[in-house]
Design a protein around this motif. Sequence first.
Motif, mmCIF file in Angstrom:
data_model
loop_
_atom_site.group_PDB
_atom_site.id
_atom_site.type_symbol
_atom_site.label_atom_id
_atom_site.label_comp_id
_atom_site.label_asym_id
_atom_site.label_seq_id
_atom_site.Cartn_x
_atom_site.Cartn_y
_atom_site.Cartn_z
ATOM 1 N N UNK A 95 0.846 -1.201 0.000
ATOM 2 C CA UNK A 95 0.000 0.000 0.000
ATOM 3 C C UNK A 95 0.878 1.246 0.000
ATOM 4 N N UNK A 96 1.982 1.204 0.737
ATOM 5 C CA UNK A 96 2.942 2.306 0.691
ATOM 6 C C UNK A 96 3.566 2.431 -0.686
ATOM 7 N N UNK A 97 3.817 1.297 -1.330
ATOM 8 C CA UNK A 97 4.404 1.324 -2.666
ATOM 9 C C UNK A 97 3.491 2.066 -3.636
ATOM 10 N N UNK A 98 2.191 1.829 -3.542
ATOM 11 C CA UNK A 98 1.242 2.541 -4.405
ATOM 12 C C UNK A 98 1.326 4.042 -4.150
ATOM 13 N N UNK A 99 1.389 4.448 -2.883
ATOM 14 C CA UNK A 99 1.522 5.878 -2.561
ATOM 15 C C UNK A 99 2.783 6.465 -3.188
ATOM 16 N N UNK A 100 3.871 5.706 -3.127
ATOM 17 C CA UNK A 100 5.125 6.183 -3.727
ATOM 18 C C UNK A 100 4.995 6.327 -5.229
ATOM 19 N N UNK A 101 4.316 5.389 -5.866
ATOM 20 C CA UNK A 101 4.129 5.461 -7.318
ATOM 21 C C UNK A 101 3.272 6.659 -7.705
ATOM 22 N N UNK A 102 2.252 6.961 -6.903
ATOM 23 C CA UNK A 102 1.428 8.153 -7.149
ATOM 24 C C UNK A 102 2.270 9.414 -7.007
ATOM 25 N N UNK A 103 3.082 9.472 -5.947
ATOM 26 C CA UNK A 103 3.955 10.629 -5.735
ATOM 27 C C UNK A 103 4.940 10.789 -6.886
ATOM 28 N N UNK A 104 5.504 9.689 -7.363
ATOM 29 C CA UNK A 104 6.431 9.757 -8.489
ATOM 30 C C UNK A 104 5.746 10.301 -9.734
ATOM 31 N N UNK A 105 4.471 9.943 -9.917
ATOM 32 C CA UNK A 105 3.722 10.498 -11.041
ATOM 33 C C UNK A 105 3.578 12.003 -10.945
ATOM 34 N N UNK A 106 3.364 12.499 -9.724
ATOM 35 C CA UNK A 106 3.270 13.948 -9.514
ATOM 36 C C UNK A 106 4.602 14.631 -9.808
ATOM 37 N N UNK A 107 5.690 14.052 -9.282
ATOM 38 C CA UNK A 107 7.009 14.628 -9.548
ATOM 39 C C UNK A 107 7.299 14.652 -11.052
ATOM 40 N N UNK A 131 9.132 17.031 7.502
ATOM 41 C CA UNK A 131 8.363 15.800 7.681
ATOM 42 C C UNK A 131 6.919 16.044 7.236
ATOM 43 N N UNK A 132 6.333 15.032 6.597
ATOM 44 C CA UNK A 132 4.954 15.116 6.120
ATOM 45 C C UNK A 132 4.176 13.896 6.607
ATOM 46 N N UNK A 133 2.858 14.064 6.712
ATOM 47 C CA UNK A 133 2.004 12.943 7.061
ATOM 48 C C UNK A 133 1.810 12.009 5.883
ATOM 49 N N UNK A 134 0.999 11.004 6.089
ATOM 50 C CA UNK A 134 0.792 9.977 5.063
ATOM 51 C C UNK A 134 0.124 10.525 3.811
ATOM 52 N N UNK A 135 -0.698 11.539 3.968
ATOM 53 C CA UNK A 135 -1.480 12.028 2.828
ATOM 54 C C UNK A 135 -1.091 13.440 2.400
ATOM 55 N N UNK A 136 0.110 13.877 2.778
ATOM 56 C CA UNK A 136 0.512 15.269 2.558
ATOM 57 C C UNK A 136 1.388 15.487 1.333
ATOM 58 N N UNK A 137 1.487 14.482 0.452
ATOM 59 C CA UNK A 137 2.458 14.680 -0.630
ATOM 60 C C UNK A 137 2.125 15.820 -1.595
ATOM 61 N N UNK A 138 0.857 16.249 -1.753
ATOM 62 C CA UNK A 138 0.641 17.474 -2.552
ATOM 63 C C UNK A 138 1.389 18.677 -1.980
ATOM 64 N N UNK A 139 1.452 18.767 -0.638
ATOM 65 C CA UNK A 139 2.171 19.874 -0.010
ATOM 66 C C UNK A 139 3.672 19.757 -0.262
ATOM 67 N N UNK A 186 8.376 22.361 -2.991
ATOM 68 C CA UNK A 186 9.520 22.332 -3.901
ATOM 69 C C UNK A 186 9.312 23.292 -5.074
ATOM 70 N N UNK A 187 8.441 24.282 -4.853
ATOM 71 C CA UNK A 187 8.181 25.328 -5.853
ATOM 72 C C UNK A 187 7.649 24.760 -7.156
ATOM 73 N N UNK A 188 6.842 23.719 -7.013
ATOM 74 C CA UNK A 188 6.202 23.138 -8.192
ATOM 75 C C UNK A 188 4.695 23.311 -8.064
ATOM 76 N N UNK A 189 4.022 23.305 -9.189
ATOM 77 C CA UNK A 189 2.563 23.354 -9.163
ATOM 78 C C UNK A 189 2.035 21.958 -8.875
ATOM 79 N N UNK A 190 0.839 21.896 -8.339
ATOM 80 C CA UNK A 190 0.254 20.601 -8.031
ATOM 81 C C UNK A 190 -0.382 20.037 -9.295
#
Length: 431
Positions: A14-26, A103-111, A116-120
């Motif tokens: 489940x964490x791996x899926x979160x990481x993959x979503x975050x990588x898509x945002x990056x 440090x960020x919470x589990x659901x804070x990756x948009x922040x 990092x000065x990027x748009x969401x």
Amino acid sequence: MKKTVDIITMGCSKNLVDSEVLMGMFKANGYHCIHDSKNPKGEIVVINTCGFIQDAKEESINAILEFAQAKEEGRIERLYVMGCLSQRYQEELATEIPQVDKYYGKFDYPQLIADLNSSYVTGPRVQTTPRHYAYIKISEGCDRNCAYCAIPIITGKHVSRPIDEILDEVRMFVANGTKEFQIIAQELTYYGIDIDGKQHIAELISRMADIKGVKWIRLHYAYPAHFPWELLEVMREKDNVCKYIDIALQHISDNMLNRMHRSVTKAQTYELIERMRREVPGIHIRTTLMVGFPGETEEDFNELMELTRWARFECMGAFAYSEEEGTYSAKNYSDDIPDEVKQSRLDRLMMLQQEISSELQSEKVGKVLPVIVDRKEGNYYIGRTEYASPEVDPEVLIPADERPLKVGRIYNTLITDSEEFDLYGTTIIDK
């Protein structure tokens, strides 16, 4: 040049899926992403932590310390931490390991993206698994109140993803060549309850199975109480729904089930297993059991051993209870089972399961089973049957000198030999 971001994933799929979503945002914001690199240099590192049990916490903390040192030595530029551990202990971690930029919470990756000065900007998940299989998370959170479990504290209430959103994600993966799907959630069988009060897992899996190109669907993390019986019909009738279910039973004695707040009885558990085996012939059941929960007597443990002998689980993992702060058991029970007793019970339970696994695996010798090839390793191709999930279950070893095989392809394979867990085979026909 694009800035490189290295995502380090700790813990479960489940964490791996979160990481993959975050990588898509990056990636959508112009970054170059890598996953779990061994020696990052001059880049941004994001550690997605696990905080489920003590061992997982320690592993995550060690990873943070390792990369904090890398930052001090100038081998990386910035370090960020997110995920379950950070969700629970954000302030404490910031005090103890201040080298981390934030440090960020589990659901804070948009922040994190914004900082990092990027748009969401959202983008498709970046697949980190081999292309032929993927994990699909159908919900987040958990409404169960098991006495020992900190997951609801970390993830909050159960929230189901819309069914069409899930199916669209599966179609996207299929279009990219993915054929095998591991369906995951904190509590799979609860899917849909928060939407309209009804369990919709059977409908979801049935519709998923009808998507052209989906070869295998495998179900993880069901719950024994209020099991949706219609799901067994889907497993029986749909050829591409694997005859496999991962269902954590934890214990069997009514004393322990009551103290654990499992909302199920010993009799109901036995009935559940009997019905699964009756309605889905050949089903492989994977479970997780716990020893050493507060108040566990030798009689309670003997009942657990008897369940294991009777049920003959095809796959079983077990662990010793460890107290998790904030849980009901931590607040209301004394951790009264000595560590040496916990370890002794764990060893005895796993020794019994090892004997059962060896016997069950030997029964597959001489059978022809479809096997999906995951990789080539040394002198063997390594694959799995439909009864095995990636990374956690027994594998099939096929001699590489017989003929070249393609990773991601399913081959009919004659099982020629077995060990306590793994199988050996030879391919005979492409499937």
